[in-house]
Scaffold this active site. Structure first.
Site, PDB file in Angstrom:
ATOM      1  N   ASP A  71     -11.719   2.368   4.072  1.00  0.00           N
ATOM      2  CA  ASP A  71     -11.732   1.105   4.788  1.00  0.00           C
ATOM      3  C   ASP A  71     -11.519  -0.005   3.748  1.00  0.00           C
ATOM      4  O   ASP A  71     -11.476   0.251   2.538  1.00  0.00           O
ATOM      5  CB  ASP A  71     -13.042   0.929   5.577  1.00  0.00           C
ATOM      6  CG  ASP A  71     -12.857  -0.060   6.731  1.00  0.00           C
ATOM      7  OD1 ASP A  71     -11.908  -0.872   6.682  1.00  0.00           O
ATOM      8  OD2 ASP A  71     -13.666  -0.035   7.682  1.00  0.00           O
TER       9      ASP A  71
HETATM   10  C1  NOJ Z   1     -12.052  -3.177   8.404  1.00  0.00           C
HETATM   11  C2  NOJ Z   1     -12.457  -2.395   9.613  1.00  0.00           C
HETATM   12  O1  NOJ Z   1     -13.726  -1.827   9.422  1.00  0.00           O
HETATM   13  C3  NOJ Z   1     -11.493  -1.307  10.031  1.00  0.00           C
HETATM   14  O2  NOJ Z   1     -11.869  -0.841  11.289  1.00  0.00           O
HETATM   15  C4  NOJ Z   1     -10.091  -1.799  10.025  1.00  0.00           C
HETATM   16  O3  NOJ Z   1      -9.218  -0.791  10.449  1.00  0.00           O
HETATM   17  C5  NOJ Z   1      -9.742  -2.281   8.627  1.00  0.00           C
HETATM   18  N1  NOJ Z   1     -10.633  -3.375   8.240  1.00  0.00           N
HETATM   19  C6  NOJ Z   1      -8.303  -2.750   8.513  1.00  0.00           C
HETATM   20  O4  NOJ Z   1      -8.119  -3.953   9.125  1.00  0.00           O
END
Ligand code: NOJ
Length: 779
Positions: free
Chosen positions: A303
């Site tokens: 993430d």
């Molecule tokens: C943070 C989020 O937790 C995740 O769900 C998301 O896909 C990513 N950022 C990318 O934007």
């Protein structure tokens, strides 16, 4: 989620039309059917191709493939990617996310293909969570449709639109089980149930990927957030998870496994620490479980800056330490953090990680690109003509309306207040009546809120231009100026009315007094749930409850239309409203769908998939709880029981709850045999009859309880459901099959078994209103 200002996007060159755009080879794709390629991927050919490519790659270029950069519209963390153009030309970028539109994608892809040494195409990802341009209801709402075909269709449409808009990789499905409505991201989940969550996960993957990743209208799914993110302590985002192995295996991990079994090509790590080790550095999770036990052969992406965040987690002194930790754990791609880019080379030179480890990760990413067909045609997903024909087309808006209707939950309907008569005059009151942006909900990706239908517009569309509406805002959606400032800093559009709360309520009461019925549209803004949007108080924010109380005092029938991203505590509302409709955030066509239900063009059939508590103090509250040694059975004076002094144990609305304009009766269930032999199956049968005045659909639910085990077992676990349509007066026999497999769990020795003994089967309209019958499993 913050959307970047247009000026900045333009300065990044994303919207500049491409002059020498290479013509895409893609054909026209008029429908959502997966456009199959002729040849399935041949593993030997793929290996040969990648071996040859990797033989030419330098260590730096291999590390470059592990680097995912963010370019474009959306920011979800404190860091943004820099020097992207330069890094692409040096072969130091494997993928890009947050860039879409064929023009913008083509521009970056051309940079990789024309200016980098080995011309390796980039993979393009994005948060397509509940639709891409055509936005569907929030995932928690979609799950509540209990309509797997509709859910799959929403993902298919999203995949078709995303792939027409330059993308080939979506950060979905989000399959985190959550039993805590304080957690803002419960909105992105399927709710609290393991079995239903697994079914939904599979449907989403099928919808995105079809059966052919290289088809130009499919996209690769990314299962997230691996793992257990939905169990973050106290419902606070990014927080710690500490959980027994058994609970993980039986309750929280199955949906991830189901999505992978359905073929999902990639996995995203979660931010949380799991029993002391953050997921992104957790070798047990990423290698022992995911690769060795589950046999996953796709790639793992972190993430947003999750490797870097292992420093504040306390897992390393610097980026050098945490880069090693993540690679050793089995993490292939680094989202935004650029820790791999900066540190892996040094780590190899110092002998702390091996070239072979980097080769493994690089190969997995190249394989994904190969499977997506990017080496055949890097521009396969960047076709302006197809984008024009596909995005937000009427067929998709119609589908969004139909699917949204299936997600609206009728929570209460006293004296048949609903459906409304088209001739009734309405006081349309509340801060969300006219909102378009909130219909889209959070994580609305490339959705354009200006395309969204508000509740007011929907009512006018459905009831006709002559419907008599008196509008009053009645209250602000929130009055806490600090909270509003924070929400507005991240894409909110909350305006505080200049009038005093009392003045606004007076205006609303005056409107109510003149009308036949009051429809109050209240709840949360889209930014009050989603990432980094936990709430400790889950009642209606601001003065909205005061508004409802004043409206109730007029004596006019009160219909409460709720818009929100989490189960709310709605005790007063439930006790006093005449009717309540939970609409979550219903998407681009939300207002039309809501009006369809309010006026009876569609008879509601959705059922909640996360328990609504009476009070936040009951959280975590979920139906599949354990019995305890002192279960409370209703005797108030019986002190030493598992209960609260100040609130009841029972929820406001149990899992699986939702009403219809009609009523259904159930016969007592029967079983085909009272003795189930291991290896065979039995049938559970029930008669369901539509006993009311409307045709309608009912979700018939089946739960199982294992009465005695080597470890204590939940009081009920969902093991099946059937959604049946019954004309008024019609009855239908509904059958379910149960086999030993449905009774398995992790026993005292962590073996996945079904233990012989007595089981109860419960069948009913929700997890509380059930009838039961027993059988015995014999081996
Ligand atoms: C943070 C989020 O937790 C995740 O769900 C998301 O896909 C990513 N950022 C990318 O934007």
């Amino acid at each position: 989620m913050r959307k970047l200002p247009l000026a900045l996007v333009l300065s990044l060159g994303l919207m500049v039309p491409q002059v020498n755009a290479q013509k895409a080879k893609s054909k026209k794709a008029p429908s959502t059917t997966v456009q199959q390629k002729t040849k399935p991927v041949n593993p030997a050919e793929m290996k040969k191709f990648i071996d040859a490519l990797m033989a030419k790659m330098t260590l730096e270029e291999k590390i470059g493939q592990l680097n995912l950069v963010s370019v474009g519209f959306t920011v979800t963390g404190p860091v943004v990617s820099e020097n992207v153009d330069e890094n692409i030309t040096k072969g130091l970028v494997g993928g890009v996310f947050n860039t879409f539109t064929p023009i913008a994608v083509r521009k970056l892809q051309e940079k990789a293909l024309n200016q980098s040494r080995l011309k390796i195409p980039l993979i393009f990802g994005y948060d397509v969570i509940h639709g891409h341009r055509t936005i569907f209801p929030m995932p928690i709402a979609l799950a509540g449709s209990w309509d797997l075909a509709a859910i799959e269709r929403s993902a298919r449409i999203a995949g078709d639109e995303a792939s027409a808009d330059g993308l080939n990789w979506v950060f979905s499905p989000m399959v985190d089980i959550s039993r805590d409505p304080r957690w803002g991201r419960i909105a992105e989940s399927s709710g609290e149930d393991t079995w239903l969550g697994s079914q939904v996960a599979m449907a989403m993957v099928r919808g995105y990927q079809g059966n052919d990743l290289a088809a130009y209208n499919t996209v690769m799914a990314c299962v997230k957030h691996f793992a257990l993110y939905g169990a973050a302590e106290a419902g606070r985002d990014y927080n710690t998870t500490d959980m027994s192995d058994r609970r993980m295996m039986d309750e929280y991990l199955p949906p991830y496994k189901a999505a992978l079994d359905a073929g999902a090509g990639s996995v995203m790590t979660s931010f949380n620490d799991i029993n002391g080790v953050p997921a992104t550095g957790n070798k047990w999770l990423m290698t022992d479980l995911l690769r060795k036990q589950w046999g996953f052969n796709g790639f793992v992406v972190t993430d947003y800056t999750a490797i870097n965040e292992m420093i504040p987690h306390g897992m390393g002194k610097n980026e050098y330490d945490v880069a090693k930790l993540a690679l050793d754990a089995g993490v292939d791609m680094d989202m935004v953090g650029e820790v791999y880019l900066k540190e892996l080379n040094k780590l190899v030179k110092d002998g702390k990680v091996t070239q072979a480890q980097i080769d493994v990760a690089c190969r997995r990413i190249l394989e994904a690109k190969y499977k997506l067909g990017l080496f055949d045609d890097p521009y396969r997903y960047a076709n302006e003509q197809r984008a024009k024909e596909t995005l937000l087309k009427k067929e998709y808006r119609d589908a969004a309306r139909d699917i949204a209707r299936r997600t609206l939950v009728l929570l209460k309907n006293q004296n048949q207040t609903l459906p409304l008569k088209k001739t009734a005059s309405i006081a349309l009151v509340g801060p969300l009546v006219k909102s378009q942006i909130d219909q889209l909900g959070n994580w609305n990706g490339a959705g354009d809120w200006k395309q969204a239908i508000s509740v007011e517009q929907g009512i006018r569309n459905v009831a006709g231009p002559n419907v008599r509406i008196t509008y009053a805002k009645g209250a602000n959606v929130a009055d806490d100026t600090l909270m509003i400032k924070r929400l507005n800093a991240h894409g909110g559009q909350i305006e505080i009315d200049k009038r005093s709360p009392e003045e606004m309520i007076r205006e609303a009461v005056a409107a109510a007094q003149k009308a036949d019925v009051v429809v109050a549209v209240v709840g949360e803004t889209q930014g009050m749930s989603g990432e980094a949007s936990s709430r400790a108080d889950i009642t209606l924010p601001g003065r909205q409850l005061d508004l409802l109380k004043a409206l109730k005092a007029t004596g006019k029938p009160l219909v409460v239309v709720l818009m929100n991203g989490r189960p709310l505590a709605l005790k007063w509302e439930n006790d006093n409203a005449d009717a309540m409709l939970e609409t979550w955030f219903a998407g681009t066509e939300g207002g039309n769908a809501i009006a369809d239900v309010l006026y009876g063009n569609y008879n509601p059939s959705a059922k909640i998939t996360a328990t609504f508590p009476q009070s936040v103090g009951q959280v975590p509250i979920y139906y599949s709880q354990k019995n305890t040694g002192r279960p409370y059975a209703g005797d108030l004076l019986d002190k030493y029981k598992s209960r609260y002094l100040d609130v009841p144990n029972v929820p406001l609305y149990p899992f699986g709850y939702g009403l219809s304009y009609t009523t259904f009766s159930y016969s007592a269930p029967t079983v085909s045999t009272s003795t189930l032999k291991a290896g065979s199956s039995l049938t559970v049968t029930v008669q369901v009859k539509n006993t009311g005045n409307y045709d309608g659909e009912e979700v018939v639910q089946l739960y199982v309880q294992d009465l005695v085990g080597s470890v204590s077992r939940p009081v009920k676990e969902l093991k099946g459901f059937k959604k049946v349509f019954l004309k008024k007066g019609e009855a239908q026999t509904v059958t379910f099959t149960l086999s030993e497999n449905d009774l398995r769990f992790h026993d005292l020795n962590m073996k996945y078994v079904a233990e012989p003994g007595e089981f109860k089967v419960y069948v009913g309209t929700n997890s509380s209103e059930v009838q039961s019958i027993s059988f015995t499993l014999v081996k």
